[in-house]
Design a protein around this motif. Structure first.
Motif, mmCIF file in Angstrom:
data_model
loop_
_atom_site.group_PDB
_atom_site.id
_atom_site.type_symbol
_atom_site.label_atom_id
_atom_site.label_comp_id
_atom_site.label_asym_id
_atom_site.label_seq_id
_atom_site.Cartn_x
_atom_site.Cartn_y
_atom_site.Cartn_z
ATOM 1 N N ALA A 100 0.852 -1.196 0.000
ATOM 2 C CA ALA A 100 0.000 0.000 0.000
ATOM 3 C C ALA A 100 0.883 1.238 0.000
ATOM 4 O O ALA A 100 1.048 1.894 1.033
ATOM 5 C CB ALA A 100 -0.920 -0.011 1.222
ATOM 6 N N GLN A 302 -4.076 -7.705 1.772
ATOM 7 C CA GLN A 302 -3.239 -7.034 0.784
ATOM 8 C C GLN A 302 -3.687 -5.601 0.506
ATOM 9 O O GLN A 302 -3.776 -5.166 -0.641
ATOM 10 C CB GLN A 302 -3.250 -7.836 -0.526
ATOM 11 C CG GLN A 302 -2.897 -9.295 -0.364
ATOM 12 C CD GLN A 302 -1.405 -9.533 -0.487
ATOM 13 O OE1 GLN A 302 -0.644 -8.624 -0.802
ATOM 14 N NE2 GLN A 302 -0.970 -10.744 -0.239
ATOM 15 N N ASP A 303 -3.995 -4.866 1.567
ATOM 16 C CA ASP A 303 -4.327 -3.452 1.431
ATOM 17 C C ASP A 303 -4.007 -2.764 2.749
ATOM 18 O O ASP A 303 -3.568 -3.404 3.716
ATOM 19 C CB ASP A 303 -5.799 -3.251 1.032
ATOM 20 C CG ASP A 303 -6.779 -3.911 1.991
ATOM 21 O OD1 ASP A 303 -6.411 -4.123 3.174
ATOM 22 O OD2 ASP A 303 -7.910 -4.211 1.590
ATOM 23 N N ALA A 304 -4.237 -1.462 2.798
ATOM 24 C CA ALA A 304 -3.862 -0.694 3.986
ATOM 25 C C ALA A 304 -4.610 -1.172 5.225
ATOM 26 O O ALA A 304 -4.045 -1.236 6.324
ATOM 27 C CB ALA A 304 -4.131 0.792 3.739
ATOM 28 N N GLN A 305 -5.895 -1.531 5.068
ATOM 29 C CA GLN A 305 -6.668 -1.982 6.217
ATOM 30 C C GLN A 305 -6.159 -3.331 6.723
ATOM 31 O O GLN A 305 -6.107 -3.576 7.928
ATOM 32 C CB GLN A 305 -8.157 -2.095 5.843
ATOM 33 C CG GLN A 305 -8.855 -0.765 5.626
ATOM 34 C CD GLN A 305 -8.411 -0.071 4.334
ATOM 35 O OE1 GLN A 305 -8.153 -0.752 3.325
ATOM 36 N NE2 GLN A 305 -8.345 1.247 4.353
#
Length: 697
Positions: A100, A302-305
């Motif tokens: 990210a 696979q993301d900011a969260q």
């Protein structure tokens, strides 16, 4: 400093959640160029292991559970402290930046570290919008309420002034909003009873925003109240013993009421996070672990969260000071905790500070917890066999050869790397072939460089350095090849690579190392023969730090600034005829001094035997230091007055101005420096060096 093993080394504040790397950020990170991952390090490997940052391990395990590799397809830009990683090592920051990436001017934060005051200004927009949507609210009351909203929370401000509460509020809507502001101000002032009563009374308000927000704020109030005595005077968490469990129970009730009344409410996402926090504050860690496992399984990381979730689990579960041994939850969370418990903690002196705490009995008792993930259980067992029990044959039995896949998920790759490590530990003759097979499927970020490291280590240990640099070599990483050139290669291999390396950068680097080692180790004739290979148009000065400029140093570097010396080639020619020639030795010393070669050089430091470059050093001998040069000249019967005077001067100046030896060789006492000083003044009073020298250090 992070907690290592199961013990908490330094208490972390209740609101602090970012795990800090063990290495100091102001000095960068020094890697161990091997595959061993038994001790926590600032540099991680893409293969899951005890020495990795637990966040990296947990992220990779969660990605594997979802059947994913890394979503990123290109390596992130390295920060300055990561520049030595190449593409062989990584850290948590680098992994986050790959998954990210942030804009260039942004800094990565973590919402879990926010205090109540951090939320004070964030709600102003929502409050104003709610005022705008309210029916029956006169414009003058709206303006008064907006102004009042800007002045509450004075306890959060250094320039606090008393709140001027409006006195002309008449409408029922206005009274509802004013009541909300009064309760909020009490909340920020740690006045829990007033805040609790105020928000409770507003849950039935006719204004929808006030009613819902009051119900939500009641949860926040009880959670904040529960922690009131859990922080010491410095703001550090003192443990569950300081938590008001009655307030936690009220928070749980208020949270249930909110989620029942507003299942799709404006604060639903935050309320879900509060559910985990209530479990944490209540000490219900088994349930908390199960919820974390469920969340990791339910959504991709696979993301900011997802990255933030991993960060939260690391702090609130894996490194929670109230949990003696993380348990409960599911296979991924338990595996991450087990790997931490397998670490051997090494102190700054290199001594073992803490041994692994996970026993074979502990691991055997977890079989049921891993019932749904036998592959992961076998991997955890294999790590214990390798890092704790040192039973390398058991590793092979637990992790069958699977080195012919076209690609690997994180866990599948990690299983094979650990198998390769066991083959290496056993000295298995098929180890090199295993790494070559694994290369074909090591297609993910950081995977191929790690396999190349394993293969390069094997080649070095088995005297196969030349194969690393042969045409078509599977070892392509410059960093790995350069380590062998710097520390392991002999003159023949350096000369070969200088004439036909894989890149101009590598060829120039090999020529530089060859010339440096020849000159510093007294191989003056060989040096002269290879000096001619430095291109006449090589860049100079070496300010850019290019490899070509490094090699040009020997033909274009400074040779004198007062003591008369000819070109370096002329000095080497004299030394080739007579290695004890006093003036030529002093001129060699001048070359080292004027070109920044005082002090240990990287190419003269042997890495640990287990690291790449530490198993073989084909270039024999140690460098001739300036201190040793001056000692030789002073002991020489053929040295003239000028040479002897300069040697005395420089012998003293080796200690200027710190009093510590800056020239190498054997350090001498102050009395010896004083004797040199007096000898120079007495025997050579007219020498410019005697006139120049005013102190001894």
């Amino acid at each position: 400093m992070r907690r290592v093993g199961w013990k908490w080394v330094v208490g972390a504040g209740l609101l602090a959640s970012s795990s800090v790397a063990l290495a100091c950020s102001d000095i960068g990170c020094e890697m161990s160029w091997n595959l061993f991952s038994g001790s926590y390090s600032c540099a991680n490997r893409i293969a899951i292991g005890p020495g990795n940052d637990s966040r990296v391990n947990l992220f990779l395990l969660a990605s594997d559970s979802a059947g994913q590799g890394l979503a990123a397809t290109s390596y992130p830009k390295a920060e300055w402290e990561e520049e030595g990683f190449g593409q062989v090592f990584l850290d948590w920051q680098m992994l986050q930046n790959a998954i990210a990436p942030l804009p260039d001017d942004a800094e990565r934060g973590y919402s879990g570290v926010m205090s109540r005051c951090d939320h004070l200004d964030a709600g102003a927009v929502a409050f104003n919008e709610a005022l705008g949507a309210a029916k029956g609210l006169p414009a003058e009351e709206k303006a008064a309420l907006i102004a009042t909203r800007g002045s509450i929370g004075q306890s959060c401000k250094s320039d606090a002034v008393p709140v001027q509460w409006p006195t002309a509020i008449k409408s029922s809507a206005g009274w509802a909003f004013l009541g909300y502001l009064r309760a909020s101000d009490a909340f920020y002032a740690d006045n829990w009873d007033e805040a609790r009563n105020g928000f409770s009374a507003l849950r039935g308000a006719k204004e929808p925003w006030v009613a819902e927000t009051a119900a939500y704020m009641l949860v926040r109030t009880e959670m904040a109240a529960s922690q009131n005595k859990a922080l010491d005077e410095y703001g550090y968490y003192t443990g569950l013993k300081g938590i008001d469990q009655a307030a936690v129970a009220r928070a749980a009730q208020a949270l249930g009421d909110y989620r029942k009344a507003y299942p799709q409410g404006r604060y639903a996402a935050s309320a879900a996070g509060f559910e985990r926090r209530v479990l944490w504050l209540a000490g219900n860690f088994d349930a908390l672990g199960r919820q974390y496992e469920s969340m990791l399984t339910a959504r991709p990381v696979q993301d900011a969260q997802g990255l933030e979730l991993v960060q939260e689990i690391d702090n609130k579960f894996l490194f929670n000071p109230d949990i003696e041994k993380p348990h409960g939850g599911g296979p991924m969370v338990l595996a991450a905790a087990d790997l931490v418990a397998m670490r051997t903690v090494i102190d700054e002196s290199g001594e073992v500070f803490e041994k692994p705490s996970l026993t074979a009995e502990d691991l055997a008792s977890q079989q049921l917890a891993f019932a749904t993930r036998p592959d992961l259980y076998a991997f955890v067992q294999a790590n214990h066999a390798f890092y704790v029990a040192k039973d390398y044959r058991r590793v092979l039995a637990l992790l069958p050869d699977d080195s012919h896949r076209p690609s690997y998920t994180p866990l599948a790759f990690s299983r094979q790397v650990l198998r390769g490590q066991a083959l290496a530990a056993l000295g298995d003759r098929n180890e090199a072939g295993f790494w070559r097979d694994l290369l074909n499927g090591a297609t993910g970020l950081w995977q191929r460089p790690m396999v190349e490291l394993g293969l390069t280590l094997n080649y070095e240990r088995h005297g196969r350095l030349a194969e690393v640099f042969a045409a078509g070599s599977p070892v392509t990483r410059f960093e790995l090849r350069d380590i062998l050139l710097t520390h392991s290669a002999g003159a023949g291999l350096l000369r070969q690579v200088a004439g036909g390396g894989a890149s101009a950068k590598e060829r120039d680097r090999a020529l530089y190392l060859l010339l440096y080692k020849q000159l510093s180790r007294g191989l003056y004739g060989d040096f002269l023969g290879d000096l001619a290979k430095v291109p006449t148009d090589a860049p100079w000065p070496a300010g850019e730090g290019t490899e070509a400029a490094q090699a040009a140093l020997f033909s274009k570097g400074k040779v004198s600034d007062g003591f008369a010396c000819g070109a370096l080639g002329s000095t080497a020619r004299t030394l080739a005829s007579n290695a004890a020639d006093p003036r030529a030795l002093l001129c060699l010393g001048e070359f080292w001094r004027l070109n920044g070669y005082d002090g240990p050089q990287e190419q003269d430091r042997n890495p640990p035997a287990a690291d790449l470059g530490g198993a073989v050093q084909e270039f024999a001998g140690a460098p001739l230091t300036r201190g040793a040069i001056y000692a030789r000249v002073l002991a020489s019967k053929s040295a003239g007055g000028e040479e002897r005077a300069y040697a005395l001067y420089r012998s003293v100046m080796c200690y200027a101005p710190s009093g510590y030896d800056g020239c190498g060789g054997t350090e001498v006492s102050v009395a010896q420096r004083k004797a040199w000083f007096n000898q120079l003044k007495a025997q050579f009073p007219k020498s410019p060096w005697a006139k120049k020298l005013r102190y001894y250090w």
